[in-house]
Design a protein around this motif. Structure first.
Motif, PDB file in Angstrom:
ATOM      1  N   UNK A   1      -3.651   8.497  -9.779  1.00 21.98           N
ATOM      2  CA  UNK A   1      -3.349   8.310 -11.070  1.00 21.98           C
ATOM      3  C   UNK A   1      -2.878   6.796 -11.499  1.00 21.98           C
ATOM      4  N   UNK A   2      -2.885   6.251 -12.648  1.00 20.70           N
ATOM      5  CA  UNK A   2      -2.740   4.896 -12.815  1.00 20.70           C
ATOM      6  C   UNK A   2      -1.441   4.649 -12.637  1.00 20.70           C
ATOM      7  N   UNK A   3      -0.534   5.416 -12.640  1.00 21.57           N
ATOM      8  CA  UNK A   3       1.069   4.882 -12.271  1.00 21.57           C
ATOM      9  C   UNK A   3       1.215   4.569 -10.950  1.00 21.57           C
ATOM     10  N   UNK A   4       0.584   5.335 -10.071  1.00 19.64           N
ATOM     11  CA  UNK A   4       0.636   5.141  -8.550  1.00 19.64           C
ATOM     12  C   UNK A   4      -0.145   3.754  -8.141  1.00 19.64           C
ATOM     13  N   UNK A   5      -1.197   3.643  -8.795  1.00 12.33           N
ATOM     14  CA  UNK A   5      -2.089   2.720  -8.572  1.00 12.33           C
ATOM     15  C   UNK A   5      -1.442   1.320  -9.010  1.00 12.33           C
ATOM     16  N   UNK A   6      -0.864   1.236 -10.042  1.00 14.33           N
ATOM     17  CA  UNK A   6      -0.284   0.149 -10.611  1.00 14.33           C
ATOM     18  C   UNK A   6       0.888  -0.265  -9.849  1.00 14.33           C
ATOM     19  N   UNK A   7       1.693   0.852  -9.312  1.00 12.10           N
ATOM     20  CA  UNK A   7       2.749   0.666  -8.477  1.00 12.10           C
ATOM     21  C   UNK A   7       2.497  -0.054  -7.032  1.00 12.10           C
ATOM     22  N   UNK A   8       1.331   0.316  -6.757  1.00 11.66           N
ATOM     23  CA  UNK A   8       0.999  -0.187  -5.305  1.00 11.66           C
ATOM     24  C   UNK A   8       0.436  -1.714  -5.629  1.00 11.66           C
ATOM     25  N   UNK A   9      -0.276  -2.119  -6.793  1.00 18.48           N
ATOM     26  CA  UNK A   9      -0.677  -3.255  -6.777  1.00 18.48           C
ATOM     27  C   UNK A   9       0.255  -4.328  -7.284  1.00 18.48           C
ATOM     28  N   UNK A  10       1.499  -3.938  -8.024  1.00 18.94           N
ATOM     29  CA  UNK A  10       2.381  -4.608  -8.313  1.00 18.94           C
ATOM     30  C   UNK A  10       3.424  -5.058  -7.175  1.00 18.94           C
TER      31      UNK A  10
END
Length: 112
Positions: free
Chosen positions: A61-70
């Motif tokens: 999901x976008x939330x998990x993807x964003x968390x990992x990238x940030x």
């Protein structure tokens, strides 16, 4: 004048209901939009001579993807967090997953 034109019921043999989306590999939520997360960032894979199309991906999901990238550098993602199992072992990722599972899918999750 139209007389007694009944609406036809679709033949169930050709109708297939929409498939349920695969849940996010980290949080398990069935978010409306999923993304393919490269287990090794494309930039790191290219440095190792791997074509971007050959790098394995997982649905996230976008939330998990964003968390990992940030939260993590590309180097950390490539060397330490390049499997779902490795990600799930990290305490900070577990805390994020616990929090994000409580968020409604209609809420846009912002990661700082």
């Amino acid at each position: 004048m139209l007389v007694g034109m009944a609406r036809k019921t679709p033949d169930p043999s050709w109708y297939a209901p929409p498939k349920a989306a695969d849940p996010c590999v980290l949080c398990g939520r069935e978010a409306p939009s999923m993304t393919d997360h490269h287990l090794v960032p494309k930039s790191q894979g290219r440095r190792q001579g791997v074509k971007p199309g050959d790098i394995p991906t997982v649905r996230m999901c976008a939330a998990c993807q964003g968390y990992l990238q940030k939260t993590f550098s590309n180097s950390e993602l490539a060397n330490e967090l390049n499997t779902v199992e490795a990600m799930l072992e990290r305490e900070e990722i577990q805390r994020f997953i616990t929090w994000v599972r409580k968020q409604p899918l209609t809420k846009g999750v912002r990661v700082h």
